[in-house]
Design an enzyme around this catalytic site. Structure first.
Site: not given
Length: 475
Positions: A247-251
């Protein structure tokens, strides 16, 4: 092996070009090339509220950058291409009518309020949410505000034969009467996907495992039409290091990020291949041609592959070291040392320069990737605010920034000022926190012109890393 092999990638143009799209495209491309088949591109743009031409163009650009050129689809055979779902509405309506005529579909006029009340009641009774079939026997005709639903079998089970996972069985009672045609006259993914795959002669559907629960619905649609289903292959999902779905929050998930930070396309292809494929032994570095030569489904593993940015950087370094100096120079010029990009940033730092040797220190944050946010975390915290509060506010701003178009100075400033009013922050507080997060310094060229030049993906990445650094600060 059915002949000829025809596979496809079918992205939705509703955001940035996703690394998961490239991962699935790679395996479709390799399988087609291995068997002398065709690799098709189909743009699934039936979500009319979110689909954009800019997003579609970014998908095409990213696939070409990766060297995954398609054989049929948009921009092949004409500027508009033959495979764009928004241009095939008559086909979907005709097929929905066929299903209604054969008794496999029906018209439903249930309102959103009724459906929400139904879901609320089902949750309260600890039952799985799903349509209750109220309109199934009413014999309604199509009309404004009405949808067409698939009449799922109520008994028995549907078996999906997957080439990686074997036979997976689904009880009919667990399958909802899926909407096929929405009230706006556009098809849902399920109908358009099955009809297009059939009419385009797709022999193998190779997609992410998140679509596996939808596959029994597709099997039943093929059966209702009297068609032979394609072979099913559901690839393992890409995972963050904590094993959650990427996900964009983590990667960083946008392909633009990897291009803009100097990842070589051949290294990214190799890395994505390792997410699901083994060449054998301990070998991790191999070319696309070598993967095609050795490809077989027995070499594909179904465990959750971890998307490790450190490993990608290590692999990219191996590719860089194999390039000669002239080739590295060419790659640098094609990256952020192009005349086009340098001409964007020279005016932003030019007024602060007294000598040419000051250009690099003044412009370094335009030319690098990650910053050391731990070292500057306290500089992001406005006077009277706490690190945790600043992190929360920056996260809310980053969420709004994710969906914002276009990524240009004036709209970005308008977005930030409107956000300040909602969040109860002074503009100077937010602007300084964002400035430090994006540039690593408290003084820089005008913030929003700077953000436009740095670009969406690096700004997004730096804000997320700044949030992590702030949350690690002890107040």
């Amino acid at each position: 092996m059915p002949s000829p092999v025809r596979v496809r990638i079918a992205p939705s143009p509703t955001g940035d070009p996703h690394v998961g799209t490239a991962y699935i495209a790679l395996f479709n491309y390799v399988f087609a090339r291995k068997h002398g088949g065709k690799f098709l591109l189909r743009i699934e743009d039936t979500d009319r509220t979110r689909s954009t031409l800019d997003s579609e163009a970014a998908i095409l650009r990213s696939l070409r950058w990766l060297g995954l050129e398609w054989d049929e689809g948009p921009d092949v055979g004409g500027p508009h291409g033959p495979y764009r779902q928004s241009e095939r509405q008559t086909i979907y309506r005709e097929h929905a009518d066929r299903l209604r005529a054969s008794g496999h579909a029906y018209v439903c006029d249930c309102t959103p309020d009724r459906l929400e009340a139904l879901r609320t009641r089902q949750r309260a009774e600890s039952r799985p949410p799903g349509y209750d079939g109220r309109c199934r026997e009413r014999g309604l005709e199509p009309g404004p505000g009405r949808v067409v639903r698939f009449a799922m079998p109520r008994e028995g089970a549907t078996v999906v034969s997957d080439q990686l996972r074997g036979e997976v069985s689904y009880e009919s009672a667990s399958l909802d009467d899926q909407v096929l045609m929405k009230s706006d006259g556009f098809p849902t993914y399920h109908l358009a996907n099955v009809v297009d795959d059939r009419l385009m002669g797709i022999t193998h559907v190779i997609r992410a495992e998140e679509w596996l629960p939808s596959t029994p619905k597709h099997v039943l649609l093929y059966r209702a039409f009297g068609w032979e289903a394609p072979a099913w292959v559901h690839m393992p999902l890409l995972r963050n290091t904590d094993k959650s779905k990427i996900s964009k929050r983590k990667n960083p998930v946008s392909l633009d990020y990897y291009r803009e930070t100097g990842i070589l396309p051949e290294a990214l292809r190799n890395f994505l291949a390792l997410m699901g494929f083994s060449l054998g032994g301990d070998r991790e570095k191999f070319t696309l041609a070598e993967m095609i030569e050795a490809f077989d489904w027995s070499r594909v593993h179904v465990g959750g592959p971890v998307f490790d940015l450190d490993k990608l950087s290590w692999l990219n370094g191996m590719y860089l070291r194999e390039l000669g100096p002239a080739e590295v120079l060419a790659r640098l010029r094609a990256w952020r040392l192009s005349d086009e990009y340098l001409l964007k940033i020279i005016p932003l730092v030019g007024e602060r320069m007294r000598r040419l040797d000051e250009f690099v220190p003044l412009a370094d944050f335009f030319l690098c990737g990650d910053l050391d946010h731990a070292a500057i975390s306290r500089e992001m915290v406005p006077k009277g605010r706490a690190p945790a509060e600043t992190a929360k506010t920056l996260e809310q701003f980053a969420d709004e920034l994710d969906e914002h178009r276009p990524f240009e100075a004036a709209p970005l400033e308008a977005l930030a000022r409107a956000f300040c009013e909602k969040a109860g922050w002074k503009s100077k507080e937010l602007f300084m926190a964002v400035r430090v997060a994006v540039t690593g310094r408290t003084a820089s060229p005008p913030l929003f012109v700077t953000m436009e030049a740095v670009g969406r993906e690096l700004c997004r990445r730096r804000l997320r890393r700044a949030i992590e650094a702030l949350r690690a600060v002890r107040a």
